[in-house]
Design a protein around this motif. Structure first.
Motif: not given
Lengths: 256, 256
Positions: A140-143, B59, B64-67
């Motif tokens: 994960a990790e968004e950035r 994923r 991120p899911l939005e992206e």
DNA sequence: GCTTGACCCTCACGGGACGTGAGGCACCAG
DNA sequence: CTGGTGCCTCACGTCCCGTGAGGGTCAAGC
């Protein structure tokens, strides 16, 4: 020199984490600074930094903080430092292996798409499904979304539309036709001409898909004879083509 | 055959995600099943699965899911599928490169610990700090903690205590002494004997630290002459030793 | 001595991506 | 018709911080 205490900001800069993260680690007791200033400022010692560094590496691997805590709790002498490094090394290489597997899965999917071969669910499952037997382990990790490389690839992909796709298919057909021509003429797969055709195929991959050095190309070509699906797509064009192309590609990989 | 609709559980099994995850993706509109049964069961079509598969791969990379949603929103024809695969491939290889870097950083740290060389904060920073220039990009996902491989490595590491560490150091010193002996005797670094010493050094790494094939050993040995810190630790034992060891290791890597 | 930033503190709420029940239909086997 | 399994919808919990709010601290400059 030895009593060189650092504040949160400095530590954060050094190890590439945020101040909030340090606060959090302190809150949950994972990395508690050994000292505080009179004003209540957190002050980190050398030892604190070492511990924190291990936490950061483990964290990069995606271990939950609680587990990191228990791992680090088993003593903190010089030899256990080595233990941690050993484990970390093993864990990272394991992860690398997983991702490498994922890359070859994507390669297969790309090959399939290139040949307009729609893979079935069963095959998808085989490729992507639980290929990672234990933990499909999403990272994960968004950035990550706004990484340079990512933005780049996104931009490059923009200039890639339908008529170009048409062109790709035509080029691919042309290369295949060339292979058939040579094969039918009885030209050896290891010959200069066959290798040239292989090189053309490789160039096509480089141009349209991804950078594909010759050894990698050879590895992919192996799939033409080992993976029945790809064998079929080539054999449907002409019997014996799969083996012929594979041999030509391997030969091409062999020359400087 | 084509109207082969799957329920959540089946889809979850196929792609290795949980039912809850599918519910979530439905809730936020990322992957909405094209149909529902009379009873309200989610029914996924082939196209839904394709989309979902892309989501799963993205994923895994930590987007991120939005992206992911916006990425997948730019059309969904056959050619954009290839685009996605291209991007995914690039993103994964990029991540692999990062992790590989991390591995060499760990290797350096291990070398340092082996030689009882405490690296400074500044050097730590160089090694681990923001080596990942943009996003230090921790990879998360909790479940990683109870992976098989992880548990294994944890268990294996348990049998590793202080007296053994002592033994490791002694063995290391012995190998170094052997090198010095050969060097002082004027024996060539490419000789059989020097290569045997190098092989012994490699075996030591394999035994105590991690599996280290000859080419990797050679890569590490390069550091002995390129990285001043390691150069120093060898030069302190005997002048010229760093280069000598490096040459012997490289030579050893060259033989079958 | 006073102001101005840059930095630090402690709450405390929010948010992404699900986990984890609770309570209740749906469907097939025996 | 009775289990057992699988599905549904709330809805709250969790983990790892992000992001203010409100307020002290410290070195520097005026």
């Amino acid at each position: 020199m030895t009593d060189d205490l650092l504040t949160v900001g400095q530590v954060a800069d050094h190890l590439g984490v945020t101040v909030r993260t340090l606060h959090h680690y302190d809150e949950i007791g994972l990395v508690v600074p050994s000292a505080r200033s009179r004003a209540g400022y957190r002050l980190y010692t050398e030892a604190d930094l070492l511990r924190l560094q291990h936490v950061v590496v483990y964290r990069r691997l995606g271990l939950p903080l609680e587990e990191i805590g228990t791992i680090l709790a088993d003593g903190a002498d010089s030899d256990t430092v080595v233990e941690h490094l050993r484990r970390q090394r093993e864990a990272v290489t394991h992860r690398v292996a997983e991702l490498t597997e994922l890359v070859t899965a994507i390669d297969r999917a790309l090959e399939a798409e290139m040949n307009d071969y729609a893979i079935s669910r069963e095959e998808q499952r085989e490729l992507f499904g639980d290929g990672f037997d234990d933990g499909y382990a999403a990272e994960a990790e968004e950035r990550w979304g706004d990484t340079d490389a990512w933005a780049q690839s996104q931009q490059r992909a923009k200039s890639y539309r339908k008529e170009q796709w048409q062109q790709i298919k035509e080029e691919g057909d042309a290369v295949n036709a060339r292979f058939v021509e040579l094969m039918d003429a009885g030209v050896d797969a290891g010959s200069e001409q066959a290798m040239d055709a292989a090189e053309a195929a490789r160039q096509q991959i480089c141009t349209w898909f991804y950078d594909c050095p010759r050894p990698m190309h050879a590895a992919i070509a192996e799939m033409y004879v080992t993976d029945p699906r790809f064998t079929k797509t080539y054999e449907d064009v002409a019997p014996g083509l799969a083996q012929y192309v594979r041999d030509a590609v391997v030969a091409n990989a062999g020359r400087g």
